[in-house]
Design a protein around this motif. Structure first.
Motif, PDB file in Angstrom:
ATOM      1  N   PHE A 172       0.843  -1.192   0.000  1.00  0.00           N
ATOM      2  CA  PHE A 172       0.000   0.000   0.000  1.00  0.00           C
ATOM      3  C   PHE A 172       0.882   1.247   0.000  1.00  0.00           C
ATOM      4  O   PHE A 172       1.203   1.798   1.053  1.00  0.00           O
ATOM      5  N   PRO A 173       1.281   1.713  -1.197  1.00  0.00           N
ATOM      6  CA  PRO A 173       2.249   2.818  -1.272  1.00  0.00           C
ATOM      7  C   PRO A 173       1.746   4.102  -0.628  1.00  0.00           C
ATOM      8  O   PRO A 173       2.553   4.937  -0.211  1.00  0.00           O
ATOM      9  N   GLU A 174       0.422   4.259  -0.516  1.00  0.00           N
ATOM     10  CA  GLU A 174      -0.109   5.481   0.087  1.00  0.00           C
ATOM     11  C   GLU A 174       0.295   5.601   1.557  1.00  0.00           C
ATOM     12  O   GLU A 174       0.426   6.718   2.077  1.00  0.00           O
ATOM     13  N   LEU A 175       0.502   4.468   2.230  1.00  0.00           N
ATOM     14  CA  LEU A 175       0.966   4.526   3.624  1.00  0.00           C
ATOM     15  C   LEU A 175       2.336   5.185   3.701  1.00  0.00           C
ATOM     16  O   LEU A 175       2.598   6.038   4.560  1.00  0.00           O
ATOM     17  N   PHE A 176       3.224   4.824   2.795  1.00  0.00           N
ATOM     18  CA  PHE A 176       4.588   5.342   2.820  1.00  0.00           C
ATOM     19  C   PHE A 176       4.624   6.806   2.398  1.00  0.00           C
ATOM     20  O   PHE A 176       5.427   7.589   2.903  1.00  0.00           O
ATOM     21  N   ARG A 177       3.740   7.180   1.499  1.00  0.00           N
ATOM     22  CA  ARG A 177       3.607   8.594   1.151  1.00  0.00           C
ATOM     23  C   ARG A 177       3.116   9.402   2.355  1.00  0.00           C
ATOM     24  O   ARG A 177       3.597  10.507   2.624  1.00  0.00           O
ATOM     25  N   ALA A 178       2.167   8.828   3.080  1.00  0.00           N
ATOM     26  CA  ALA A 178       1.658   9.527   4.264  1.00  0.00           C
ATOM     27  C   ALA A 178       2.743   9.721   5.304  1.00  0.00           C
ATOM     28  O   ALA A 178       2.813  10.751   5.974  1.00  0.00           O
ATOM     29  N   GLN A 185       7.179  18.068   8.580  1.00  0.00           N
ATOM     30  CA  GLN A 185       8.263  17.132   8.835  1.00  0.00           C
ATOM     31  C   GLN A 185       8.983  16.792   7.530  1.00  0.00           C
ATOM     32  O   GLN A 185       8.379  16.795   6.464  1.00  0.00           O
ATOM     33  N   PRO A 186      10.270  16.502   7.607  1.00  0.00           N
ATOM     34  CA  PRO A 186      11.004  16.080   6.413  1.00  0.00           C
ATOM     35  C   PRO A 186      10.587  14.674   6.012  1.00  0.00           C
ATOM     36  O   PRO A 186      10.000  13.940   6.803  1.00  0.00           O
ATOM     37  N   PRO A 187      10.888  14.268   4.776  1.00  0.00           N
ATOM     38  CA  PRO A 187      10.553  12.909   4.347  1.00  0.00           C
ATOM     39  C   PRO A 187      11.369  11.868   5.109  1.00  0.00           C
ATOM     40  O   PRO A 187      12.396  12.171   5.703  1.00  0.00           O
ATOM     41  N   ALA A 214      11.643   1.831  -1.913  1.00  0.00           N
ATOM     42  CA  ALA A 214      12.893   2.580  -1.763  1.00  0.00           C
ATOM     43  C   ALA A 214      13.026   3.638  -2.844  1.00  0.00           C
ATOM     44  O   ALA A 214      13.349   4.806  -2.565  1.00  0.00           O
ATOM     45  N   VAL A 215      12.772   3.258  -4.087  1.00  0.00           N
ATOM     46  CA  VAL A 215      12.959   4.177  -5.220  1.00  0.00           C
ATOM     47  C   VAL A 215      11.956   5.321  -5.185  1.00  0.00           C
ATOM     48  O   VAL A 215      12.315   6.497  -5.357  1.00  0.00           O
ATOM     49  N   GLU A 216      10.679   5.014  -4.970  1.00  0.00           N
ATOM     50  CA  GLU A 216       9.667   6.068  -5.060  1.00  0.00           C
ATOM     51  C   GLU A 216       9.729   7.032  -3.878  1.00  0.00           C
ATOM     52  O   GLU A 216       9.315   8.192  -4.005  1.00  0.00           O
ATOM     53  N   ASN A 217      10.267   6.574  -2.740  1.00  0.00           N
ATOM     54  CA  ASN A 217      10.397   7.453  -1.573  1.00  0.00           C
ATOM     55  C   ASN A 217      11.817   7.950  -1.371  1.00  0.00           C
ATOM     56  O   ASN A 217      12.076   8.691  -0.433  1.00  0.00           O
ATOM     57  N   GLN A 218      12.735   7.519  -2.252  1.00  0.00           N
ATOM     58  CA  GLN A 218      14.138   7.921  -2.172  1.00  0.00           C
ATOM     59  C   GLN A 218      14.636   7.796  -0.732  1.00  0.00           C
ATOM     60  O   GLN A 218      15.135   8.730  -0.122  1.00  0.00           O
ATOM     61  N   ALA A 219      14.479   6.564  -0.219  1.00  0.00           N
ATOM     62  CA  ALA A 219      14.829   6.275   1.172  1.00  0.00           C
ATOM     63  C   ALA A 219      15.486   4.906   1.251  1.00  0.00           C
ATOM     64  O   ALA A 219      15.271   4.039   0.399  1.00  0.00           O
ATOM     65  N   TYR A 220      16.281   4.720   2.286  1.00  0.00           N
ATOM     66  CA  TYR A 220      16.777   3.382   2.589  1.00  0.00           C
ATOM     67  C   TYR A 220      15.621   2.526   3.099  1.00  0.00           C
ATOM     68  O   TYR A 220      14.653   3.042   3.693  1.00  0.00           O
ATOM     69  N   VAL A 221      15.715   1.229   2.886  1.00  0.00           N
ATOM     70  CA  VAL A 221      14.723   0.279   3.388  1.00  0.00           C
ATOM     71  C   VAL A 221      15.449  -0.832   4.133  1.00  0.00           C
ATOM     72  O   VAL A 221      16.433  -1.385   3.636  1.00  0.00           O
TER      73      VAL A 221
END
Length: 284
Positions: A172-178, A185-187, A214-221
């Protein structure tokens, strides 16, 4: 900041699982990890879903005098090892009408001083039936409601904003966007996904979905998993992973118990976000 994902093959014996989790956390800390993450259901893979009810604990933030051996052990491990502990999931007893019949599948995060820094309750409850395997977490679990982030402070003073999720939440990518776009707050810099993916669904989708997040949120996982054949007959996919913001797999353990570690690199994170400023381009 060095982080560690712990992979387990948990049994129906909560005491044995807890002891093994503590051994693996100590191994990770000895290897230089500042944050260690346990898998979903690290404390129990029961013979049936309702076995969770027997070991459910009251939340120590609500009932500080409760026995709560799992919560207390995780807090002690964090304090004794001097690391952040992302405590996989453990069953937290429901209050009110659901008491005794439902539990929350909860991630408790402990700071290096042993104080609890966050609690996240799994929002999306897994249901699957392909004619051979059937699962329905909603029979025993009560879902959570709110996305949760926590700031992990590294020994060098850098803070890593971390989004918390569990297993099926990954779809559910919307959770990670939220989590990444909370007002003021920063991403998120890091996303944690403790899991017990089935072998069937894991083989098809586990790495694909983790790399996408990881790619769509530009974050480590960091994704610590259950990985092997359990005493209850279930087989989990394993493949505990740590992934960088470009989607590159930094570490992986395909199957069996163990620890995988990798470094969070602030310069790498900044470079990915600067070279491809997708987070700034978001419109919806």
């Amino acid at each position: 900041m060095k982080i560690a994902a712990i992979q387990m093959v948990s049994s129906p014996d909560a005491g044995r699982n807890l002891a093994r989790a503590c051994e693996l956390m100590a191994q990770a800390a000895a290897g230089g990890a500042e944050a260690v993450a346990l898998p979903e259901y690290f404390c129990l893979m029961g013979l049936q879903d309702r076995d969770k009810l027997a070991i459910a604990e009251r939340d120590l933030a609500v009932a500080p005098d409760a026995a709560a051996p799992l919560q207390r052990a995780l807090a002690s491990a964090a304090r004794e090892l001097g690391v952040w502990v992302l405590g996989g999931t453990l069953p937290i007893a429901c209050e009110g009408a659901a008491a005794g019949e439902r539990v929350r599948n909860s991630v408790c995060v402990y700071a290096p001083d042993g104080q609890r820094a966050a609690r996240y309750d799994k929002i999306h409850l897994f249901r699957f039936n392909n004619g051979r395997e059937a699962y329905d977490e909603g029979q025993v679990l009560e879902r959570g409601e709110q996305p949760v982030t926590v700031d992990l402070r590294a020994r060098d003073g850098r803070t890593w904003r971390t989004g918390l999720s569990v297993c099926y939440d990954l779809r559910f990518p919307e959770l990670f966007r939220a989590m990444s776009f909370k007002p003021g707050q920063p991403p998120c810099d890091l996303i944690a996904v403790p899991a017990a993916f089935t072998y069937t669904t894991g083989e098809a989708h586990w790495e694909l979905l983790l790399r996408a997040r990881a790619v769509e949120n530009q974050a480590y996982v960091i994704a610590p998993a259950q990985g092997g054949r359990h005493e209850n007959g279930r087989r989990t996919w394993g493949h505990s992973l740590i992934i960088d913001p470009w989607g590159q797999v930094l570490a992986c353990l395909p199957e069996g118990e163990g620890v995988v570690m990798a470094e969070l690199d602030a310069e790498r994170l900044a470079a990915v976000r600067s070279q491809l400023p997708a987070l700034q381009h978001r419109l919806l």
